[in-house]
Design a protein around this motif. Sequence first.
Motif, PDB file in Angstrom:
ATOM      1  N   THR A 296       0.834  -1.201   0.000  1.00 15.62           N
ATOM      2  CA  THR A 296       0.000   0.000   0.000  1.00 15.62           C
ATOM      3  C   THR A 296       0.872   1.256   0.000  1.00 15.62           C
ATOM      4  O   THR A 296       0.559   2.238  -0.663  1.00 15.62           O
ATOM      5  N   TYR A 297       2.010   1.206   0.716  1.00 16.64           N
ATOM      6  CA  TYR A 297       2.886   2.373   0.712  1.00 16.64           C
ATOM      7  C   TYR A 297       3.378   2.659  -0.700  1.00 16.64           C
ATOM      8  O   TYR A 297       3.438   3.815  -1.125  1.00 16.64           O
ATOM      9  N   VAL A 298       3.729   1.583  -1.416  1.00 21.09           N
ATOM     10  CA  VAL A 298       4.233   1.774  -2.774  1.00 21.09           C
ATOM     11  C   VAL A 298       3.155   2.414  -3.653  1.00 21.09           C
ATOM     12  O   VAL A 298       3.440   3.329  -4.433  1.00 21.09           O
ATOM     13  N   ILE A 299       1.911   1.966  -3.496  1.00 27.60           N
ATOM     14  CA  ILE A 299       0.831   2.559  -4.292  1.00 27.60           C
ATOM     15  C   ILE A 299       0.716   4.057  -3.999  1.00 27.60           C
ATOM     16  O   ILE A 299       0.672   4.897  -4.911  1.00 27.60           O
ATOM     17  N   VAL A 300       0.703   4.403  -2.701  1.00 26.59           N
ATOM     18  CA  VAL A 300       0.492   5.804  -2.333  1.00 26.59           C
ATOM     19  C   VAL A 300       1.703   6.660  -2.708  1.00 26.59           C
ATOM     20  O   VAL A 300       1.554   7.776  -3.218  1.00 26.59           O
ATOM     21  N   ALA A 301       2.924   6.101  -2.514  1.00 26.63           N
ATOM     22  CA  ALA A 301       4.127   6.877  -2.843  1.00 26.63           C
ATOM     23  C   ALA A 301       4.190   7.139  -4.338  1.00 26.63           C
ATOM     24  O   ALA A 301       4.556   8.239  -4.769  1.00 26.63           O
ATOM     25  N   THR A 302       3.818   6.135  -5.138  1.00 27.28           N
ATOM     26  CA  THR A 302       3.814   6.331  -6.586  1.00 27.28           C
ATOM     27  C   THR A 302       2.892   7.485  -6.950  1.00 27.28           C
ATOM     28  O   THR A 302       3.246   8.352  -7.753  1.00 27.28           O
ATOM     29  N   GLY A 303       1.714   7.527  -6.323  1.00 24.68           N
ATOM     30  CA  GLY A 303       0.773   8.607  -6.589  1.00 24.68           C
ATOM     31  C   GLY A 303       1.320   9.958  -6.167  1.00 24.68           C
ATOM     32  O   GLY A 303       1.216  10.941  -6.901  1.00 24.68           O
ATOM     33  N   SER A 304       1.961  10.010  -4.969  1.00 23.26           N
ATOM     34  CA  SER A 304       2.411  11.307  -4.461  1.00 23.26           C
ATOM     35  C   SER A 304       3.508  11.893  -5.339  1.00 23.26           C
ATOM     36  O   SER A 304       3.478  13.077  -5.676  1.00 23.26           O
ATOM     37  N   PHE A 305       4.505  11.046  -5.694  1.00 19.17           N
ATOM     38  CA  PHE A 305       5.566  11.568  -6.556  1.00 19.17           C
ATOM     39  C   PHE A 305       5.033  11.839  -7.954  1.00 19.17           C
ATOM     40  O   PHE A 305       5.487  12.768  -8.626  1.00 19.17           O
ATOM     41  N   GLY A 306       4.064  11.039  -8.388  1.00 19.40           N
ATOM     42  CA  GLY A 306       3.436  11.277  -9.686  1.00 19.40           C
ATOM     43  C   GLY A 306       2.785  12.649  -9.718  1.00 19.40           C
ATOM     44  O   GLY A 306       2.806  13.346 -10.731  1.00 19.40           O
ATOM     45  N   MET A 307       2.222  13.063  -8.579  1.00 24.09           N
ATOM     46  CA  MET A 307       1.577  14.372  -8.497  1.00 24.09           C
ATOM     47  C   MET A 307       2.605  15.488  -8.699  1.00 24.09           C
ATOM     48  O   MET A 307       2.321  16.484  -9.383  1.00 24.09           O
ATOM     49  N   ILE A 308       3.811  15.308  -8.117  1.00 27.01           N
ATOM     50  CA  ILE A 308       4.866  16.319  -8.327  1.00 27.01           C
ATOM     51  C   ILE A 308       5.222  16.380  -9.811  1.00 27.01           C
ATOM     52  O   ILE A 308       5.424  17.456 -10.372  1.00 27.01           O
ATOM     53  N   LEU A 309       5.284  15.215 -10.450  1.00 25.21           N
ATOM     54  CA  LEU A 309       5.606  15.186 -11.886  1.00 25.21           C
ATOM     55  C   LEU A 309       4.534  15.896 -12.690  1.00 25.21           C
ATOM     56  O   LEU A 309       4.822  16.612 -13.649  1.00 25.21           O
ATOM     57  N   LEU A 310       3.269  15.695 -12.289  1.00 20.87           N
ATOM     58  CA  LEU A 310       2.166  16.323 -13.014  1.00 20.87           C
ATOM     59  C   LEU A 310       2.233  17.838 -12.907  1.00 20.87           C
ATOM     60  O   LEU A 310       1.971  18.566 -13.867  1.00 20.87           O
ATOM     61  N   MET A 311       2.594  18.333 -11.708  1.00 21.08           N
ATOM     62  CA  MET A 311       2.604  19.772 -11.474  1.00 21.08           C
ATOM     63  C   MET A 311       3.807  20.463 -12.100  1.00 21.08           C
ATOM     64  O   MET A 311       3.793  21.668 -12.313  1.00 21.08           O
ATOM     65  N   SER A 312       4.870  19.706 -12.361  1.00 18.72           N
ATOM     66  CA  SER A 312       6.083  20.352 -12.853  1.00 18.72           C
ATOM     67  C   SER A 312       5.914  20.744 -14.317  1.00 18.72           C
ATOM     68  O   SER A 312       5.145  20.151 -15.047  1.00 18.72           O
ATOM     69  N   ARG A 313       6.638  21.810 -14.699  1.00 16.53           N
ATOM     70  CA  ARG A 313       6.593  22.278 -16.089  1.00 16.53           C
ATOM     71  C   ARG A 313       8.014  22.462 -16.559  1.00 16.53           C
ATOM     72  O   ARG A 313       8.974  22.226 -15.837  1.00 16.53           O
ATOM     73  N   GLN A 314       8.118  22.948 -17.782  1.00 15.44           N
ATOM     74  CA  GLN A 314       9.430  23.312 -18.314  1.00 15.44           C
ATOM     75  C   GLN A 314      10.097  24.310 -17.376  1.00 15.44           C
ATOM     76  O   GLN A 314       9.570  25.386 -17.143  1.00 15.44           O
ATOM     77  N   GLY A 315      11.247  23.933 -16.827  1.00 19.20           N
ATOM     78  CA  GLY A 315      11.995  24.851 -15.978  1.00 19.20           C
ATOM     79  C   GLY A 315      11.374  25.109 -14.616  1.00 19.20           C
ATOM     80  O   GLY A 315      11.748  26.030 -13.923  1.00 19.20           O
ATOM     81  N   PHE A 316      10.390  24.304 -14.231  1.00 17.06           N
ATOM     82  CA  PHE A 316       9.727  24.505 -12.949  1.00 17.06           C
ATOM     83  C   PHE A 316       9.491  23.134 -12.323  1.00 17.06           C
ATOM     84  O   PHE A 316       8.814  22.291 -12.917  1.00 17.06           O
ATOM     85  N   GLU A 317      10.094  22.910 -11.138  1.00 12.38           N
ATOM     86  CA  GLU A 317      10.098  21.552 -10.586  1.00 12.38           C
ATOM     87  C   GLU A 317       8.878  21.214  -9.743  1.00 12.38           C
ATOM     88  O   GLU A 317       8.586  20.060  -9.510  1.00 12.38           O
TER      89      GLU A 317
END
Lengths: 200, 483
Positions: free
Chosen positions: B338-359
């Motif tokens: 379950t931790y792996v499922i939730v961690a994948t989602g949380s880091f995925g959210m950071i990836l979704l929010m990031s843009r060109q030149g913005f982390e």
Amino acid sequence: MFPTILFFVFSAVLISAALGVILVRNPVHSALLLVLCFFNSAVIWILLDAEFLGIVLVLVYVGAVMVLFLFVVMMLDVNLEEFRSGLTDYWPLAAAVAGFVVFAIINVIVVKHLGGASLRSAPALAEGYSNTRALGTVLFTRYAYAAEIASTILLVASVAAIVLTLRRRPGGKLQNIAQQVAVRARDRVRIVKMTAEKRP
Amino acid sequence: MNTFNAAEFNASLVYAWPEIFLGLAACVILMLDLALKDTQKSWTGILAIASLIVTALLASSHPVSTRILALGGLFELDRMAQILKVVTLLTVAVVFVYSNEYLRRRGILKGEYFVLGLFAALGIMVLISAANLITLYLGLELMSLCLYAMVAFDRESGTAAESAIKFFVLGSLASGTLLYGMSIVYGVTGSLQLSEIAIALHGGLAANVGVLFGLAFIIVGVGFKFGAVPFHMWIPDVYEGSPTCVTLFIGSAPKIAAFALAMRLLPEAMAFSQPDWSQMLVVLAVLSIGVGNVVAIAQTNLKRMLAYSTISHVGYILLGILAGTGQGYAAAMFYTITYVIVATGSFGMILLMSRQGFEADKIDDYKGLAIRSPWFAGMMAILMFSLAGLPPFIGFWAKFGVVQAVLGIGYTWLAVTAVLFSVVGAFFYLRIVKVMLFDDPLDHSVIGGSALMRTLLSANALLAFGLGVLPGGLLALCQQALM
């Protein structure tokens, strides 16, 4: 009796060389002492009748790895004084931790004795026994799976090394081998016909 | 075990089909990638994801009821291995989907990212199915080597190179320590085979000082790979310094590998030293839960905060393992998955929010997310509630399970400590939710991401909620595997 004396002699050299590796100031000396270490471990292996491992250690580690290492050490321009300056700040802590670990290890090995199955002495080897053949047989039968994974690890290491170092810079001076091989004499040398002239 | 039967070996190859397929697929993709132009590199990702899914199907195709030893005794397949492999493969596939766009935007979309990821997944599978100290170690190294290279993948970034060096040096140190412990255990018991070590320990060697000595080094190695305090120093720096998609990779599937490593070494090979390693794990667990939860409060960088959150979650996983009961192991396995499922989602959210030149890795970057995108603010809130362990989200059942397991062996003080620190930890997860809901947004840019990524990320978060409402199925799977 004679092998035992040899064992102690080479072990003594091995341990002092190992200490030298971490104690000498010059990194080139350090690397050379490591070569000495490898040589002595190879000799100890041969004393244990594992001649294949001994020779491989010399060929691979001394012949290839350490030569590369020496190259790297000589190429890098590391300012050692600057490097060491920060290190000494932590020595009381490092000494305390290292001292504790050494104490614990000595306590386990000397005070309480370390027993187990390994204390049995190895059986004598039959006449004409080849441990190269024995290793090869076991590596490609019983340990075939492990050997395959180890080869995958080597593949990954080479892929990773290329990924991390190969750069295609614009304007880089790269050779095009195919073009170089296909070159013809008339592309390089221009023969100009002209009539001879009299010296004025 | 010294006789070798070729017919038996060949017949047992069928159990290793998923590994063989994945290894071959990775090699083929490595070659195909050379033929692709830089603009077509997404195809490598698509092929990699397809091969992961096929491998997962192969791994789950035939049911495993008992423990099967194969390939000359080096490989073992049991229910735990089967479940963990499928979870690993699917996680890596999801990670690849999330990574694709991020890599392209940073200009580091290269086929080798996927190939190294596939080999890392192969290493994790080898590790999960190891029945021998040799395969256990080789699997671990295969995974680690890929991860070191992936961290340094963005060559333009100085911080990535720095954290790769840190990761590499500390990881090698951990591997060396683990190997030293293994060699001592081998010296004392005379076998590399996990089952034979267990028999030797049963035969009276469990009280041997040598075994205890080797065990201490093994625990240090496992602690390093898990990232448990006091062997956690690499986690925050590596998480923060790596490209976010690599952080996502390191933060997800390798946790399954660390769990499998601990399960194979401790309960399987050294079951008769259980009182000894339980004591050692108690220290690691309490320190991890304490340090992880308290230090996370002070972080302003989301990646770093999630790194400390990982450390605290590792502590909870160790609680389940140290209980030394079937119930505890099942709870730890449930927690890991379950931790792996939730961690994948949380880091995925950071990836979704990031843009060109913005982390998008600062907590402030999430201010007012509820105004910019109510849907993804909701998804993020689900993930944060789940990490905090609030009912009815999945994290609650995971924490509930391990605390119950610890109570089952009479460690009431440990259970109380774990619960108290999880209350402390709830603060920084809820702070993210507060920032999203009640603060004014700092920028109003539209949230990017491909349709596939947005769908998958929503499914990922909803899974954390859905499993929280109906945890029975996964719980039953874990219990079947380990009780």
